[in-house]
Design an enzyme around this catalytic site. Structure first.
Site, PDB file in Angstrom:
ATOM      1  N   LEU A 101       3.244   2.022 -13.778  1.00 34.60           N
ATOM      2  CA  LEU A 101       3.480   2.990 -12.714  1.00 34.60           C
ATOM      3  C   LEU A 101       4.370   4.081 -13.272  1.00 34.60           C
ATOM      4  CD1 LEU A 101       4.277   0.764  -9.576  1.00 34.60           C
ATOM      5  CD2 LEU A 101       2.138   1.962 -10.095  1.00 34.60           C
ATOM      6  N   ASP A 102       4.164   5.310 -12.824  1.00 33.58           N
ATOM      7  CA  ASP A 102       5.050   6.395 -13.217  1.00 33.58           C
ATOM      8  C   ASP A 102       6.487   6.053 -12.838  1.00 33.58           C
ATOM      9  OD1 ASP A 102       2.969   7.902 -14.160  1.00 33.58           O
ATOM     10  OD2 ASP A 102       2.850   9.222 -12.424  1.00 33.58           O
ATOM     11  N   ARG A 103       7.418   6.616 -13.578  1.00 37.20           N
ATOM     12  CA  ARG A 103       8.838   6.366 -13.316  1.00 37.20           C
ATOM     13  C   ARG A 103       9.227   6.725 -11.884  1.00 37.20           C
ATOM     14  NH1 ARG A 103      13.550   9.382 -13.885  1.00 37.20           N
ATOM     15  NH2 ARG A 103      12.308  11.175 -14.520  1.00 37.20           N
ATOM     16  N   THR A 105       7.274   6.729  -9.250  1.00 36.63           N
ATOM     17  CA  THR A 105       6.485   5.993  -8.254  1.00 36.63           C
ATOM     18  C   THR A 105       7.030   4.583  -8.105  1.00 36.63           C
ATOM     19  OG1 THR A 105       4.520   7.268  -8.857  1.00 36.63           O
ATOM     20  CG2 THR A 105       4.170   5.230  -7.628  1.00 36.63           C
TER      21      THR A 105
END
Length: 268
Positions: A101-103, A105
């Protein structure tokens, strides 16, 4: 790093070959060999949010990742990542992410606990066999109560903070639906059928409903991007990986995990 710095590192045994054996700096260099130097850990701002475990067995552990915490070490983020936190908490270096997951998100994130099962779980995501649903908070657009599909080509190049929509074959598809109107804005259900970088954020911005707290889309907002570096975590990106569903590749059992985080109260 100076020659003296290298000499000091070598004297401490911190410069090693592929077998982990210390390198003698005066020894002849050999072609096609690797030399490793572990860099100093950067100073990292503490991410003041917990990493709850939603589920664990002998093969996997599923966590509810908070906003601002990277999935795994990259750049300035090393100790303050979900991977390093889990390895320390569980006392094993065998923990490995099955996806990312993106940082910025938050939400459901799956890790494997044994090397021999890692490929099977990673294949769920690589082959798009896992079903992921996200929630986002954004301005209300009532016509999106009917599901809208966004399909285009997204590319992200190194050195560019933002992904771009380009002409060409479609490689990014998302279904977007307004499911609730809250006091803070509209709550959207987002279902990606592909996994391009920043796909959901870019697709929402294209529809004119950029996600609340997004520092990059539709426009770059440096004041938001800089806040975590100054210890201000008050405006997270209102995007949560809400649900993860798949058939377990080892047992065939139906798995269903749901984040406890909400986009209307992301830090609660």
């Amino acid at each position: 790093m100076t020659r003296d710095d290298l000499a000091a590192r070598a004297a401490l045994g911190e410069i090693v070959d592929a077998d982990g054996q210390p390198i003698v700096l005066d020894a002849p260099a050999r072609l096609n060999t690797s030399v490793y130097l572990y860099r100093d850990l950067p100073e990292e701002p503490d991410i003041p949010f917990d990493l709850p475990i939603l589920y664990a067995d002998d093969n996997i552990v599923v966590v509810d990742k908070p906003h601002f915490l990277a999935t795994m070490p990259r750049g300035r983020h090393v100790t303050q990542t979900a991977l390093v936190r889990l390895r320390r908490e569980l006392g094993t270096d065998l923990v490995s992410p099955a996806h990312r997951l993106d940082r910025l998100t938050a939400g459901v994130l799956l890790f494997t606990l044994r090397p021999e099962v890692r490929a099977a779980y990673q294949a769920l995501f690589a082959e798009r066999l896992a079903i992921k649903e996200y929630r986002a908070l954004a301005p209300v657009r009532t016509d999106l109560e009917t599901t809208t599909t966004v399909a285009n080509r997204i590319e992200k190049t190194a050195g560019d903070l933002r992904a771009r929509v380009l002409a060409g074959e479609v490689n990014a598809i998302s279904d977007i639906t307004l499911v609730e109107q809250a006091a803070a804005g509209g709550v959207y259900d987002l279902r990606p059928f592909t996994g391009r970088t920043h796909q959901l954020r870019l697709h929402m911005a294209q529809l004119g409903v950029g996600i609340v707290g997004d520092p990059l889309y539709p426009d770059v907002r440096p004041e938001l991007a800089a806040r975590p570096d100054h210890g201000d975590f008050s405006e997270p990106l209102r995007l949560v990986a809400h649900t993860l569903r798949f058939a377990d590749p080892l047992t065939g059992e139906k798995r269903h995990f749901v984040s406890r985080r909400t986009v209307t109260d992301p830090l609660g």
